[in-house]
Design a protein around this motif. Structure first.
Motif, PDB file in Angstrom:
ATOM      1  N   TYR A 216       0.424   4.811  -4.877  1.00  0.00           N
ATOM      2  CA  TYR A 216      -0.739   4.050  -5.332  1.00  0.00           C
ATOM      3  C   TYR A 216      -1.167   3.051  -4.281  1.00  0.00           C
ATOM      4  O   TYR A 216      -0.347   2.510  -3.547  1.00  0.00           O
ATOM      5  N   GLU A 217      -2.482   2.814  -4.226  1.00  0.00           N
ATOM      6  CA  GLU A 217      -3.005   1.817  -3.302  1.00  0.00           C
ATOM      7  C   GLU A 217      -4.196   1.136  -3.950  1.00  0.00           C
ATOM      8  O   GLU A 217      -4.868   1.716  -4.802  1.00  0.00           O
ATOM      9  N   ALA A 218      -4.420  -0.115  -3.542  1.00  0.00           N
ATOM     10  CA  ALA A 218      -5.534  -0.884  -4.097  1.00  0.00           C
ATOM     11  C   ALA A 218      -6.754  -0.826  -3.189  1.00  0.00           C
ATOM     12  O   ALA A 218      -7.782  -1.407  -3.495  1.00  0.00           O
TER      13      ALA A 218
ATOM     14  N   PRO B  10       0.826  -1.211   0.000  1.00  0.00           N
ATOM     15  CA  PRO B  10       0.000   0.000   0.000  1.00  0.00           C
ATOM     16  C   PRO B  10       0.863   1.265   0.000  1.00  0.00           C
ATOM     17  O   PRO B  10       1.887   1.308   0.674  1.00  0.00           O
ATOM     18  N   HIS B  11       0.447   2.268  -0.789  1.00  0.00           N
ATOM     19  CA  HIS B  11       1.123   3.570  -0.882  1.00  0.00           C
ATOM     20  C   HIS B  11       2.504   3.442  -1.520  1.00  0.00           C
ATOM     21  O   HIS B  11       3.412   4.200  -1.211  1.00  0.00           O
ATOM     22  N   VAL B  12       2.631   2.508  -2.428  1.00  0.00           N
ATOM     23  CA  VAL B  12       3.888   2.284  -3.138  1.00  0.00           C
ATOM     24  C   VAL B  12       4.072   3.387  -4.189  1.00  0.00           C
ATOM     25  O   VAL B  12       3.089   3.897  -4.726  1.00  0.00           O
TER      26      VAL B  12
ATOM     27  N   ALA C 171       0.277   6.218   6.387  1.00  0.00           N
ATOM     28  CA  ALA C 171      -0.555   5.141   6.915  1.00  0.00           C
ATOM     29  C   ALA C 171      -2.020   5.479   6.676  1.00  0.00           C
ATOM     30  O   ALA C 171      -2.389   6.648   6.546  1.00  0.00           O
ATOM     31  N   ASP C 172      -2.844   4.439   6.574  1.00  0.00           N
ATOM     32  CA  ASP C 172      -4.276   4.619   6.372  1.00  0.00           C
ATOM     33  C   ASP C 172      -4.955   5.040   7.667  1.00  0.00           C
ATOM     34  O   ASP C 172      -4.606   4.557   8.743  1.00  0.00           O
ATOM     35  N   VAL C 173      -5.932   5.893   7.536  1.00  0.00           N
ATOM     36  CA  VAL C 173      -6.769   6.280   8.670  1.00  0.00           C
ATOM     37  C   VAL C 173      -8.216   6.119   8.229  1.00  0.00           C
ATOM     38  O   VAL C 173      -8.633   6.751   7.254  1.00  0.00           O
TER      39      VAL C 173
ATOM     40  N   ASN D  76     -13.818   5.852   1.928  1.00  0.00           N
ATOM     41  CA  ASN D  76     -13.380   7.242   2.035  1.00  0.00           C
ATOM     42  C   ASN D  76     -12.277   7.353   3.084  1.00  0.00           C
ATOM     43  O   ASN D  76     -12.304   8.229   3.925  1.00  0.00           O
ATOM     44  N   HIS D  77     -11.292   6.433   3.022  1.00  0.00           N
ATOM     45  CA  HIS D  77     -10.263   6.511   4.060  1.00  0.00           C
ATOM     46  C   HIS D  77      -9.274   7.638   3.780  1.00  0.00           C
ATOM     47  O   HIS D  77      -9.145   8.116   2.655  1.00  0.00           O
ATOM     48  N   HIS D  78      -8.633   8.072   4.839  1.00  0.00           N
ATOM     49  CA  HIS D  78      -7.686   9.176   4.743  1.00  0.00           C
ATOM     50  C   HIS D  78      -6.282   8.672   5.033  1.00  0.00           C
ATOM     51  O   HIS D  78      -6.072   7.479   5.219  1.00  0.00           O
ATOM     52  N   HIS D  79      -5.338   9.603   5.071  1.00  0.00           N
ATOM     53  CA  HIS D  79      -3.949   9.229   5.303  1.00  0.00           C
ATOM     54  C   HIS D  79      -3.314  10.136   6.336  1.00  0.00           C
ATOM     55  O   HIS D  79      -3.658  11.311   6.426  1.00  0.00           O
ATOM     56  N   VAL D  80      -2.414   9.547   7.094  1.00  0.00           N
ATOM     57  CA  VAL D  80      -1.585  10.328   7.996  1.00  0.00           C
ATOM     58  C   VAL D  80      -0.168  10.242   7.433  1.00  0.00           C
ATOM     59  O   VAL D  80       0.292   9.164   7.050  1.00  0.00           O
TER      60      VAL D  80
HETATM   61 ZN   LIG Z   1      -4.412   4.373   1.889  1.00  0.00          ZN
END
Ligand SMILES: [Zn+2]
Ligand SMILES: [Zn+2]
Length: 152
Positions: A80-82, A32-34, A100-102, A87-91
């Protein structure tokens, strides 16, 4: 996720199943977030003959089809993330750029109400939390916690 799951996702988005598309989808799912460079490395570990341009093209096709989400926090390269469809956010760490996903506290976009919408139909509030990740947070030293003049 298995290769069959990725094939189902591609077909569900009316995309032809190709080895580069499967490899990119797998790389983004497992990392995730590559960023683009890492996607290229991951894909080439599997399919050595895939060109940079082919990976860029696949990333764009997957993003356009909604199978992959592209995020780009200020000062960062595109990631990029799958994990799509929520509607998640990021920190984001200001020091090292770790992401990281929030989970969204509200769930549905837009999760913030604009005080003035200027007649726009607002469908999303882009939320990025900024701060310092645990690895970049200096550990408190014992000396600074000591009370001056206190006993040991
Ligand atoms: Zn994410
Ligand atoms: Zn950090």
């Amino acid at each position: 996720m298995t290769k069959a799951d990725f094939e189902t996702r591609l077909r569900g988005a009316s995309l032809r199943v190709t080895q580069p598309r499967l490899a990119v989808l797998a790389a983004v799912s497992s990392h995730p977030h590559v960023d683009t460079d890492d996607v290229i490395q991951l894909v080439r570990a599997e399919l050595a003959s895939v060109s940079h341009q082919a990976v860029y093209d696949v990333l764009r096709a997957l993003t356009d089809a909604g199978l992959v989400r592209r995020i780009q926090p200020a000062g960062s390269t595109a990631r990029y993330e799958a994990r799509v469809g929520d509607n998640h956010h990021h920190v984001v760490c200001r020091t090292c750029g770790a992401i990281a996903d929030v989970d969204c506290a509200v769930g549905q976009a837009p999760c913030l109400t604009a005080s003035e919408d200027h007649g726009f139909t607002v469908d999303e509030a882009e939320v990025v939390f900024w701060g310092t990740c645990p690895a970049c947070t200096p550990a408190p030293t014992t000396t600074s916690n000591r009370i001056p003049g206190g006993s040991r």
